[in-house]
Design an enzyme around this catalytic site. Sequence first.
Site, short mmCIF file in Angstrom:
data_model
loop_
_atom_site.label_atom_id
_atom_site.label_comp_id
_atom_site.label_asym_id
_atom_site.label_seq_id
_atom_site.Cartn_x
_atom_site.Cartn_y
_atom_site.Cartn_z
N ASN A 9 0.87 -1.18 0.00
CA ASN A 9 0.00 0.00 0.00
C ASN A 9 0.91 1.22 0.00
O ASN A 9 1.53 1.54 1.02
CB ASN A 9 -0.88 -0.03 1.27
CG ASN A 9 -1.68 1.25 1.45
OD1 ASN A 9 -1.76 2.08 0.55
ND2 ASN A 9 -2.27 1.41 2.62
N TRP A 10 0.99 1.85 -1.17
CA TRP A 10 1.92 2.99 -1.28
C TRP A 10 1.36 4.26 -0.64
O TRP A 10 2.07 5.26 -0.51
CB TRP A 10 2.24 3.26 -2.76
CG TRP A 10 3.23 2.29 -3.34
CD1 TRP A 10 3.70 1.14 -2.75
CD2 TRP A 10 3.89 2.39 -4.62
NE1 TRP A 10 4.60 0.51 -3.57
CE2 TRP A 10 4.75 1.25 -4.73
CE3 TRP A 10 3.84 3.30 -5.67
CZ2 TRP A 10 5.54 1.04 -5.87
CZ3 TRP A 10 4.64 3.07 -6.80
CH2 TRP A 10 5.47 1.96 -6.88
N LYS A 11 0.10 4.25 -0.26
CA LYS A 11 -0.53 5.43 0.36
C LYS A 11 -0.31 6.66 -0.54
O LYS A 11 -0.34 6.53 -1.75
CB LYS A 11 0.01 5.63 1.78
CG LYS A 11 -0.10 4.35 2.61
CD LYS A 11 0.18 4.54 4.06
CE LYS A 11 0.04 3.21 4.78
NZ LYS A 11 0.16 3.30 6.22
N HIS A 93 -9.25 1.21 5.21
CA HIS A 93 -7.96 1.40 5.88
C HIS A 93 -8.15 2.39 7.04
O HIS A 93 -8.93 3.33 6.94
CB HIS A 93 -6.92 1.93 4.89
CG HIS A 93 -5.54 1.92 5.46
ND1 HIS A 93 -5.10 2.90 6.32
CD2 HIS A 93 -4.52 1.04 5.35
CE1 HIS A 93 -3.86 2.61 6.70
NE2 HIS A 93 -3.49 1.49 6.11
N GLU A 95 -6.49 4.78 8.04
CA GLU A 95 -6.27 6.20 7.70
C GLU A 95 -7.49 6.80 7.03
O GLU A 95 -7.80 7.98 7.20
CB GLU A 95 -5.01 6.32 6.82
CG GLU A 95 -3.75 6.12 7.66
CD GLU A 95 -2.57 5.51 6.94
OE1 GLU A 95 -2.56 5.53 5.70
OE2 GLU A 95 -1.67 5.00 7.63
N GLU A 163 -4.93 -4.81 10.95
CA GLU A 163 -3.92 -3.77 11.11
C GLU A 163 -4.17 -2.99 12.39
O GLU A 163 -5.00 -2.05 12.39
CB GLU A 163 -3.96 -2.81 9.92
CG GLU A 163 -3.71 -3.45 8.58
CD GLU A 163 -3.15 -2.47 7.58
OE1 GLU A 163 -2.04 -2.69 7.10
OE2 GLU A 163 -3.82 -1.46 7.30
N GLY A 169 2.97 2.31 10.74
CA GLY A 169 3.95 3.39 10.56
C GLY A 169 4.70 3.77 11.82
O GLY A 169 5.38 4.79 11.87
N GLY A 230 3.02 -1.06 4.22
CA GLY A 230 3.05 0.35 3.81
C GLY A 230 4.46 0.76 3.44
O GLY A 230 4.93 0.53 2.33
N GLY A 231 5.17 1.37 4.40
CA GLY A 231 6.48 1.96 4.14
C GLY A 231 7.45 1.02 3.43
O GLY A 231 8.15 1.43 2.50
P1 PGA Z 1 3.21 0.38 7.52
O1 PGA Z 1 1.70 0.56 7.00
O2 PGA Z 1 3.71 -0.93 6.94
O3 PGA Z 1 3.94 1.57 7.01
O4 PGA Z 1 3.14 0.32 9.02
C1 PGA Z 1 0.85 -0.54 6.88
C2 PGA Z 1 -0.49 -0.11 6.35
O5 PGA Z 1 -1.00 0.92 6.78
O6 PGA Z 1 -1.06 -0.81 5.50
#
Ligand code: PGA
Length: 249
Positions: A9-11, A93, A95, A163, A169, A230-231
């Site tokens: 997930n590149w956000k 998600h 976020e 999650e 993050g 994510g990251g």
């Molecule tokens: P992260 O994010 O690996 O940067 O903790 C995971 C996500 O939100 O899917």
Amino acid sequence: MAQKLAAGNWKMNGTEASLAEVDAMLAAYPAPGCGVLICPPATLLDRLSRRIGTGPIATGAQDCHMNTKGAHTGDISAEMIKDAGGAYAILGHSERRTDHGETDAIVNAKTAAALAGGLVAVVCIGETEAQRDAGETLDLIGTQLAGSIPDGVSGQTLVVAYEPVWAIGTGRVPTLEQITEVHDFIRARLQERFGADLGGAVSLLYGGSVKPSNAAEIFAVANVDGALVGGASLKAADFGAIIDALQNA
Ligand code: PGA
């Protein structure tokens, strides 16, 4: 059997230059021993999908509107995601639940729209730190699962990502016992609701600070079928090491 899936997930990260990372992934994994998915920002979905072509990495969106079209400024529909080459959509998600006030009912409607549009839905659930400290984790997970997933799914079209909000993050991850408890609970709830076969075929991903250094031990947990990353999905070297760990799990 649930499919193994490494999902990135590149956000809100990535521009044209980022596509070189996917070129490197394609070169390193011409035939990965697990599913590999990248969900770039909407601006890159079409370009990334064309770049991959019939290659072994699937693409998807990070959200999907609950309606098929109309006056919804800034949103994209399931049909548009498919048109841009995407096969998956991440829904709910944390976020988006926080930034855009998405409730379980909204996530449910979006998931139904994604499924109706022929996409695989990656539905995200997870507790906050305060909820975990208050001992509410499993109650909350049960409520989110029941509320966010519509009827009529199949094991091939639904993926669930656990999650914990406090792990996203932050570099903090739950203990393997905590992951085991929640994943076993999710599997049991899905099998109660959808039956043993269908509930057993849903891929259950763990997400939240998955890195090359912790991926193997997380993938060794029963009922963990992969990760939503994510990251560490932004760089081919890091995501590749996570794919390696999943292939070997
Ligand atoms: P992260 O994010 O690996 O940067 O903790 C995971 C996500 O939100 O899917």
